[in-house]
Design an enzyme around this catalytic site. Structure first.
Site, PDB file in Angstrom:
ATOM      1  N   CYS A 111       0.660  -1.505  -0.553  1.00  0.00           N
ATOM      2  CA  CYS A 111       0.187  -0.083   0.153  1.00  0.00           C
ATOM      3  C   CYS A 111       0.867   0.927  -0.042  1.00  0.00           C
ATOM      4  O   CYS A 111       0.984   2.588   0.029  1.00  0.00           O
ATOM      5  CB  CYS A 111      -1.173  -0.300   1.122  1.00  0.00           C
ATOM      6  SG  CYS A 111      -1.879  -1.012   1.088  1.00  0.00           S
ATOM      7  N   HIS A 231      -3.855   6.674   2.588  1.00  0.00           N
ATOM      8  CA  HIS A 231      -4.019   5.800   1.931  1.00  0.00           C
ATOM      9  C   HIS A 231      -5.541   5.245   1.900  1.00  0.00           C
ATOM     10  O   HIS A 231      -5.668   5.315   3.700  1.00  0.00           O
ATOM     11  CB  HIS A 231      -2.817   4.362   2.633  1.00  0.00           C
ATOM     12  CG  HIS A 231      -3.552   3.395   2.438  1.00  0.00           C
ATOM     13  ND1 HIS A 231      -3.178   2.733   0.711  1.00  0.00           N
ATOM     14  CD2 HIS A 231      -3.127   2.225   3.228  1.00  0.00           C
ATOM     15  CE1 HIS A 231      -4.605   1.688   0.548  1.00  0.00           C
ATOM     16  NE2 HIS A 231      -3.848   1.269   2.359  1.00  0.00           N
ATOM     17  N   ASN A 261      -9.675   0.171  -0.105  1.00  0.00           N
ATOM     18  CA  ASN A 261      -9.289  -0.376  -0.814  1.00  0.00           C
ATOM     19  C   ASN A 261      -8.558  -0.786  -1.872  1.00  0.00           C
ATOM     20  O   ASN A 261      -8.323  -1.770  -2.285  1.00  0.00           O
ATOM     21  CB  ASN A 261      -8.890  -1.002   0.704  1.00  0.00           C
ATOM     22  CG  ASN A 261      -7.189  -1.249   1.130  1.00  0.00           C
ATOM     23  OD1 ASN A 261      -6.113  -0.533   0.083  1.00  0.00           O
ATOM     24  ND2 ASN A 261      -6.653  -1.262   2.260  1.00  0.00           N
TER      25      ASN A 261
END
Length: 312
Positions: A111, A231, A261
């Site tokens: 990520c 993020h 996500n």
């Protein structure tokens, strides 16, 4: 001369998956929204190559360029690419209309990938080793999760976004901070049986702390960002980071509701959506902070000035 973002584009093909999809594994829309802030996400068809999706994100930028041959490097960031040999970056370059005379490489930093990609690309520009660099994050996280796993199946989405970096006299220098702790690799990992294992409470606590610390670094080592994008891991994590940004009077971007996500692609997708919604001006200074598997974390701030076509 300093590096900054001069264009941005996205690709979010596939089908929209609403929360009702997960009723078959005992999850309700209310439960998913409360725990994650997510109401929908995009999933790519299984047969769609990631290189095609990445090229779809890069192509509008290449089309808008006066001289595409000035792209001296293409960094394709992906957690979910299953193609190891060869990497997909050369194919993305071909499909996006770039010439062969460029550095093309794949990067996997989970990520944190987009942050690491920005740091790498900006460094190449400021060192005089590249006139411009394309950084593209592309993810098909839906292909990695166990779709029967109640903890993770509803969290992840797919998509791609790309930014073009150039060195310009009007840009201030970029700032970055990053770190990793391999002793924490078990917190988030792909399992041998398939799927992703998360230690939810540990990840939540560490993500909030690491991203807040990283964001603080950006503001303590100016120029300060005019917008902060974290993020897009989980709505509750994002609200904790918003609590850090709000007293500073800096807009904080939360676009997880309709994206989920998307791992490394989440920051540029959220940033682009905010620009396209008119919630941000077409020029300013981006602060991007991320936390992910590895354990890895980092933040970068750099100026941006994007064309009206990219922000509408």
């Amino acid at each position: 001369m300093s590096a900054g973002i001069v264009d941005i584009a996205t690709a979010k093909p596939g089908r929209r998956i609403d929360n009702d999809h997960f009723a078959s594994i005992g999850l309700t829309d209310e439960w998913i929204r409360r725990r994650s802030g997510i109401s929908a996400r995009s999933w790519l068809p299984e047969e769609t190559p990631l290189a095609e999706v990445a090229a779809e994100a890069c192509a509008p930028i290449v089309t808008r360029m006066d001289d595409p041959s000035s792209v001296d490097a293409l960094i394709v960031v992906s957690t979910s690419s299953r193609q190891r040999i060869p990497g997909i970056a050369p194919k993305v370059a071909q499909l996006a209309g770039l010439g062969p005379a460029l550095l093309a490489l794949d990067m996997n930093a989970a990520c944190c990938g987009f942050v690491y990609g920005l740091v790498t690309g900006a460094s190449l520009c400021e060192a005089g080793q590249a006139r411009s660099v394309l950084v593209c994050s592309v993810e098909a996280m839906s292909r990695m999760v166990d779709r029967t796993d109640r903890q993770t199946a509803c969290l992840f989405g797919d998509g791609a976004a790309a930014v073009l970096l150039e060195d310009r006299a009007e840009f201030a220098g970029f700032r970055q901070t990053s770190g990793c702790d391999g002793a924490q690799e078990a917190l988030m990992r792909e399992t041998d049986a398939g799927g992703i294992r998360l230690d939810g409470m540990q990840v939540y606590d560490r993500a909030v702390r690491r991203m807040s610390e990283s964001a603080r670094y950006l503001f303590d080592h100016g120029p300060a960002p005019t917008v902060l994008v974290g993020h897009q891991a989980n709505g509750r994590i994002l609200e904790q980071i918003r609590g850090f940004a709000s007293p500073l009077g800096v807009p904080f971007v939360n676009r997880i509701e309709n994206s989920g996500n998307t791992s490394s692609a989440s920051i540029p997708l959220a940033f682009a959506e905010e620009l396209q919604a008119g919630s941000l001006p077409p020029s300013g200074r981006l602060g991007a902070v991320a936390y992910g598997a590895g354990e890895a974390w980092g933040a970068v701030s750099l100026d941006y000035r994007v064309p009206s076509a990219a922000a509408s």
